[in-house]
Scaffold this motif. Structure first.
Motif, short mmCIF file in Angstrom:
data_model
loop_
_atom_site.label_atom_id
_atom_site.label_comp_id
_atom_site.label_asym_id
_atom_site.label_seq_id
_atom_site.Cartn_x
_atom_site.Cartn_y
_atom_site.Cartn_z
N MET A 1 8.27 13.30 4.30
CA MET A 1 9.11 12.46 5.16
C MET A 1 8.45 11.12 5.40
N PRO A 2 9.22 10.02 5.36
CA PRO A 2 8.65 8.72 5.72
C PRO A 2 8.40 8.65 7.23
N VAL A 3 7.63 7.64 7.62
CA VAL A 3 7.22 7.52 9.01
C VAL A 3 8.42 7.41 9.95
N SER A 4 9.44 6.68 9.56
CA SER A 4 10.60 6.51 10.44
C SER A 4 11.27 7.84 10.73
N GLU A 5 11.31 8.74 9.74
CA GLU A 5 11.93 10.04 9.96
C GLU A 5 11.01 10.97 10.76
N ILE A 6 9.71 10.87 10.54
CA ILE A 6 8.76 11.69 11.30
C ILE A 6 8.88 11.37 12.79
N ILE A 7 8.93 10.09 13.11
CA ILE A 7 9.01 9.68 14.52
C ILE A 7 10.40 9.92 15.08
N GLY A 8 11.44 9.69 14.27
CA GLY A 8 12.80 9.71 14.80
C GLY A 8 13.55 11.01 14.67
N GLU A 9 13.00 12.00 13.93
CA GLU A 9 13.74 13.25 13.71
C GLU A 9 14.12 13.93 15.01
N ALA A 10 13.14 14.12 15.89
CA ALA A 10 13.42 14.81 17.16
C ALA A 10 14.25 13.94 18.09
N VAL A 11 14.10 12.62 17.99
CA VAL A 11 14.92 11.71 18.81
C VAL A 11 16.39 11.89 18.46
N ARG A 12 16.66 11.96 17.16
CA ARG A 12 18.04 12.14 16.71
C ARG A 12 18.55 13.55 17.08
N GLU A 13 17.68 14.55 16.94
CA GLU A 13 18.08 15.93 17.22
C GLU A 13 18.46 16.12 18.69
N HIS A 14 17.73 15.48 19.58
CA HIS A 14 18.00 15.62 21.02
C HIS A 14 18.97 14.56 21.54
N GLY A 15 19.40 13.64 20.68
CA GLY A 15 20.36 12.63 21.09
C GLY A 15 19.87 11.74 22.22
N LEU A 16 18.64 11.29 22.12
CA LEU A 16 18.04 10.53 23.21
C LEU A 16 18.53 9.09 23.28
N VAL A 17 18.92 8.52 22.13
CA VAL A 17 19.41 7.14 22.12
C VAL A 17 20.69 7.08 21.29
N PRO A 18 21.60 6.15 21.60
CA PRO A 18 22.81 6.00 20.78
C PRO A 18 22.46 5.66 19.33
N LYS A 19 23.34 6.01 18.42
CA LYS A 19 23.10 5.82 16.99
C LYS A 19 22.85 4.36 16.65
N GLU A 20 23.59 3.44 17.27
CA GLU A 20 23.45 2.03 16.95
C GLU A 20 22.14 1.44 17.46
N GLU A 21 21.47 2.13 18.40
CA GLU A 21 20.20 1.64 18.95
C GLU A 21 19.00 2.36 18.35
N PHE A 22 19.25 3.29 17.44
CA PHE A 22 18.18 4.16 16.93
C PHE A 22 17.08 3.35 16.24
N ASP A 23 17.44 2.48 15.29
CA ASP A 23 16.43 1.73 14.54
C ASP A 23 15.59 0.84 15.45
N ASP A 24 16.22 0.15 16.37
CA ASP A 24 15.48 -0.70 17.29
C ASP A 24 14.54 0.12 18.18
N TYR A 25 14.99 1.30 18.57
CA TYR A 25 14.16 2.17 19.41
C TYR A 25 12.91 2.61 18.66
#
Length: 348
Positions: free
Chosen positions: A130-154
């Motif tokens: 997995m690339p770094v962005s997916e390693i850091i963001g996988e659980a963020v996406r799974e738990h829905g912590l930020v809206p989809k449009e704000e994910f990359d900036d977060y």
């Protein structure tokens, strides 16, 4: 679990503690035993008493250091607190006043982001696929912590806080140094907006200069996000630098616990004194009074009767061989479990 309790004759009639708002984490008489299998039919022949009744409290925004020899149960204690090692054997783990082991799967899923861990080996704890962005963001996406449009900036903001550059997002763990990998691990934990993080020897695999950078990063993040740490380490100098309180573990027990200044200025338990005597002093004119412990640490499967440290203690008395010492508060907030202080009236 009932069979386990029957075999071990565990006394679960301990006095449960009441939730206290001043503490984020309350650990009371926590036990974690692992079965040992043997024989032709692989039946249980004993238990590894990895954590054997530890008690401490951790205030919000504070850092507690947990030290001891390899195999004393530090890592198991951290994983048991986070409910990562199956069911506990006994005791209490209260997080924000709630018993962690009483939560159902849905409640536990909601709690998971608030309790994170940074592992000792930054390479093996990262997925090589997995690339770094997916390693850091996988659980963020799974738990829905930020809206989809704000994910990359977060993810960019979290990486920046941890000293990672935006062009690192598409790289894989094998392309980074050890210090950078540990920053990725820290970013992965920080991305879930936790309140409590178990730092399981996060700098032991790094060079000394990189250790200082990671420790400073952890302190900066703690101050900025008001994080609470349980910092597991065998490096006493690092623990003294980052921790407000210190617990000393030996063979599954917490033999001494108190404020960092009290522990380092006045270690009471013979084991703590031996540990601290091994801290190197950067002054060739000062002679070190090293206390050398004889023998090796006993087996946690069959620990000695009485005080577990008596087989290696230079102050061993007859009572140490028969009776396990009780925890006493010798100074305000300074607790020790040793028969040397039986005549001292406990403050607690």
């Amino acid at each position: 679990m009932s069979e386990l309790n029957e075999r071990l004759k565990i006394d679960n009639t301990f006095v449960p503690v009441e939730p206290d708002d001043q503490y984020l984490l309350q650990v009371n008489a926590l036990k974690k035993y692992f079965p040992v299998k043997g024989g032709f039919v692989s039946h249980t022949v004993g238990y590894v008493k990895a954590v054997d009744g530890i008690t401490f409290n951790l205030r919000r925004g504070a850092c507690m250091g947990l030290v001891g020899e390899s195999g004393c149960g530090k890592t198991t204690a951290g994983r048991t607190i986070l409910r990562l090692s199956g069911e506990k054997t006994g005791g209490q783990v209260l997080f924000k006043g709630r018993e962690v082991y009483d939560l159902n799967p849905k409640e536990m899923r909601e709690l998971r982001p608030k309790m994170q861990i940074i592992f000792q080996d930054p390479f093996s704890s990262l997925s090589p696929r997995m690339p770094v962005s997916e390693i850091i963001g996988e659980a963020v996406r799974e738990h829905g912590l930020v809206p989809k449009e704000e994910f990359d900036d977060y993810i960019d903001r979290i990486m920046d806080e941890c000293g990672l550059q935006p062009f690192h997002k598409d790289r894989y763990p094998h392309e980074f140094s050890g210090g950078q990998r540990q920053r990725i691990c820290i970013a992965r934990a920080l991305a879930l907006n936790p309140e409590f993080i178990v730092c399981d020897e996060p700098v032991s695999a790094l060079d000394v200069s990189i250790q200082a950078q990671i420790i400073n990063l952890l302190k900066e993040l703690q101050n900025e996000h008001h994080l609470t740490y349980l910092f597991i380490s065998h490096d006493l100098s690092v623990v003294e630098h980052i921790s407000e309180t210190v617990g000393v573990m030996y063979l599954g027990n917490l033999v001494e616990y108190g404020d960092t200044a009290d522990i380092f200025d006045n270690p009471l338990h013979p084991y703590t004194q031996a540990l601290f005597s091994a801290i190197p002093v950067p002054d060739p004119t000062i002679k070190m009074n090293r206390i050398v412990l004889e023998g090796s640490i006993p087996s946690p499967v069959n620990p000695p009767k009485g005080c577990k440290f008596h087989t290696r203690c230079r102050n061993c008395m007859e009572c140490c061989k028969e009776t396990a010492p009780e925890q006493k508060e010798i100074e305000p907030g300074h607790f020790v479990s040793c028969h040397l202080y039986d005549d001292v009236k406990s403050l607690s």
